[in-house]
Design a protein around this motif. Structure first.
Motif, PDB file in Angstrom:
ATOM      1  N   PRO A  40      17.377  -5.179   7.319  1.00  0.00           N
ATOM      2  CA  PRO A  40      16.985  -4.601   8.614  1.00  0.00           C
ATOM      3  C   PRO A  40      16.852  -3.072   8.517  1.00  0.00           C
ATOM      4  CG  PRO A  40      19.336  -4.904   8.578  1.00  0.00           C
ATOM      5  CD  PRO A  40      18.835  -5.405   7.248  1.00  0.00           C
ATOM      6  N   ALA A  41      16.174  -2.496   9.501  1.00  0.00           N
ATOM      7  CA  ALA A  41      16.023  -1.044   9.564  1.00  0.00           C
ATOM      8  C   ALA A  41      17.150  -0.468  10.417  1.00  0.00           C
ATOM      9  CB  ALA A  41      14.663  -0.673  10.151  1.00  0.00           C
ATOM     10  N   VAL A  42      18.183   0.001   9.741  1.00  0.00           N
ATOM     11  CA  VAL A  42      19.370   0.474  10.451  1.00  0.00           C
ATOM     12  C   VAL A  42      20.099   1.502   9.586  1.00  0.00           C
ATOM     13  CG1 VAL A  42      20.815  -1.394   9.534  1.00  0.00           C
ATOM     14  CG2 VAL A  42      21.473  -0.260  11.668  1.00  0.00           C
ATOM     15  N   ALA A  43      20.797   2.412  10.253  1.00  0.00           N
ATOM     16  CA  ALA A  43      21.594   3.403   9.530  1.00  0.00           C
ATOM     17  C   ALA A  43      22.907   3.618  10.273  1.00  0.00           C
ATOM     18  CB  ALA A  43      20.841   4.725   9.400  1.00  0.00           C
ATOM     19  N   VAL A  44      23.959   3.848   9.507  1.00  0.00           N
ATOM     20  CA  VAL A  44      25.273   4.177  10.061  1.00  0.00           C
ATOM     21  C   VAL A  44      25.513   5.659   9.824  1.00  0.00           C
ATOM     22  CG1 VAL A  44      27.749   3.710   9.999  1.00  0.00           C
ATOM     23  CG2 VAL A  44      26.123   1.849   9.563  1.00  0.00           C
ATOM     24  N   LYS A  45      25.567   6.406  10.909  1.00  0.00           N
ATOM     25  CA  LYS A  45      25.748   7.859  10.828  1.00  0.00           C
ATOM     26  C   LYS A  45      27.157   8.215  11.276  1.00  0.00           C
ATOM     27  CE  LYS A  45      23.905  12.259  12.551  1.00  0.00           C
ATOM     28  NZ  LYS A  45      22.893  12.898  13.427  1.00  0.00           N
ATOM     29  N   PRO A  46      28.000   8.749  10.387  1.00  0.00           N
ATOM     30  CA  PRO A  46      29.363   9.114  10.784  1.00  0.00           C
ATOM     31  C   PRO A  46      29.356  10.352  11.679  1.00  0.00           C
ATOM     32  CG  PRO A  46      28.931   9.853   8.556  1.00  0.00           C
ATOM     33  CD  PRO A  46      27.731   9.067   8.976  1.00  0.00           C
ATOM     34  N   ALA A  47      30.404  10.480  12.483  1.00  0.00           N
ATOM     35  CA  ALA A  47      30.559  11.685  13.297  1.00  0.00           C
ATOM     36  C   ALA A  47      30.727  12.898  12.385  1.00  0.00           C
ATOM     37  CB  ALA A  47      31.761  11.537  14.225  1.00  0.00           C
ATOM     38  N   ALA A  48      30.459  14.080  12.943  1.00  0.00           N
ATOM     39  CA  ALA A  48      30.427  15.307  12.144  1.00  0.00           C
ATOM     40  C   ALA A  48      31.762  15.627  11.481  1.00  0.00           C
ATOM     41  CB  ALA A  48      29.986  16.474  13.017  1.00  0.00           C
ATOM     42  N   ASP A  49      32.869  15.170  12.057  1.00  0.00           N
ATOM     43  CA  ASP A  49      34.174  15.506  11.489  1.00  0.00           C
ATOM     44  C   ASP A  49      34.617  14.549  10.391  1.00  0.00           C
ATOM     45  OD1 ASP A  49      34.476  13.439  13.285  1.00  0.00           O
ATOM     46  OD2 ASP A  49      36.284  14.225  14.227  1.00  0.00           O
ATOM     47  N   PHE A  50      33.751  13.614   9.993  1.00  0.00           N
ATOM     48  CA  PHE A  50      34.071  12.702   8.895  1.00  0.00           C
ATOM     49  C   PHE A  50      33.400  13.195   7.617  1.00  0.00           C
ATOM     50  CE2 PHE A  50      35.387   9.909  12.227  1.00  0.00           C
ATOM     51  CZ  PHE A  50      36.332   9.075  11.641  1.00  0.00           C
TER      52      PHE A  50
END
Length: 252
Positions: A40-50
């Motif tokens: 699938p077309a998907v991405a997991v973007k962590p929060a900036a503090d990770f």
């Protein structure tokens, strides 16, 4: 004449194979995110503090319910992120894609005791969110060290079944297990609610499906390496869960 044509054909064929291999689908890291450009077309973007910790790919063989075969082939890519302050936390993003006809059940049964459960919709993806306690020895990425995580983790797991049930996306937010108190953990509603709110703030799912109004996802440039020897592959397989035979009730 043939002596000239045959080498040219061989070179052309090699170039064609090379171009296709280069242009093939690569799932991995791009722009600090775990990305699957399609299927699938998907991405997991962590929060900036990770901060980024590690990313790998693996081939595992989970069991298939309702099948004569004891197991099947599944490709996995995962990324690990960490945060030290203000609350120590870890973030896991994992995508498992079936390589055969088996499918992931639409309503997967977790292999753990659920404290809290709810339906969860994020950016066009419909799934579920579960809170549970993960014991350290059941963690595929456990270091085995006597640290703040040695007693286990409090986990909020988000599960999404994608791409016609062929792909399973798991995102876990983790914190060290809270110290025991007079109030049982499952009854401590304020603690759990605050924890689950932090879990939602820890990442963003990016939808790359243009039909759903998605965004253009970056493309990973190279395949991820395989996991190091210390990774517990049995625990990783159990972490991913079981599939159903394509012709079974869950595969329709």
């Amino acid at each position: 004449m043939f002596k000239i044509i045959i080498p040219i054909l061989v070179i052309a064929l090699a170039a064609f194979i090379g171009m296709n291999a280069k242009g093939g689908l690569v799932r991995g890291m791009a722009d600090g995110m775990l990305v699957s450009p399609s299927r699938p077309a998907v991405a997991v973007k962590p929060a900036a503090d990770f901060a980024f910790v590690d990313a790998r790919r693996a081939d595992i063989s989970p069991t298939v319910q309702g099948s004569m075969l004891p197991a099947t082939s599944v490709q996995v890519v995962y990324a690990l992120f960490g945060r030290e302050t203000p609350v120590p936390a870890r973030l896991v993003g994992l995508l498992a894609v079936s390589q055969k006809d088996e499918t992931w059940p639409a309503d997967p049964e977790p292999g753990f005791s659920v404290i809290r459960h709810k339906a969860q919709d994020l950016n066009g993806f419909s799934g579920v969110a579960d809170t549970y306690v993960l014991k350290d020895h059941e963690d595929p990425w456990s270091s085995g060290e006597s640290d703040a995580w040695a007693e286990g983790s409090l986990v909020r797991r988000f599960t999404f079944i994608l791409w016609f049930h062929r792909a399973k996306l798991i995102v876990e937010y983790r914190e060290p297990l809270p110290a025991p108190s007079e109030l049982p953990l499952e009854d401590n509603v304020p603690l759990l609610a605050a924890f689950e709110a932090r879990a939602l703030d820890a990442f963003t799912l990016l939808n790359g499906d243009p039909k759903a109004g998605g965004v253009q996802l970056p493309k990973p440039k190279e395949k991820l390496p395989y996991p190091p020897a210390g990774i517990n592959r049995t625990a990783l397989t159990e972490f991913v869960g079981t599939l159903w035979e394509a012709n079974g009730k869950e595969g329709r």
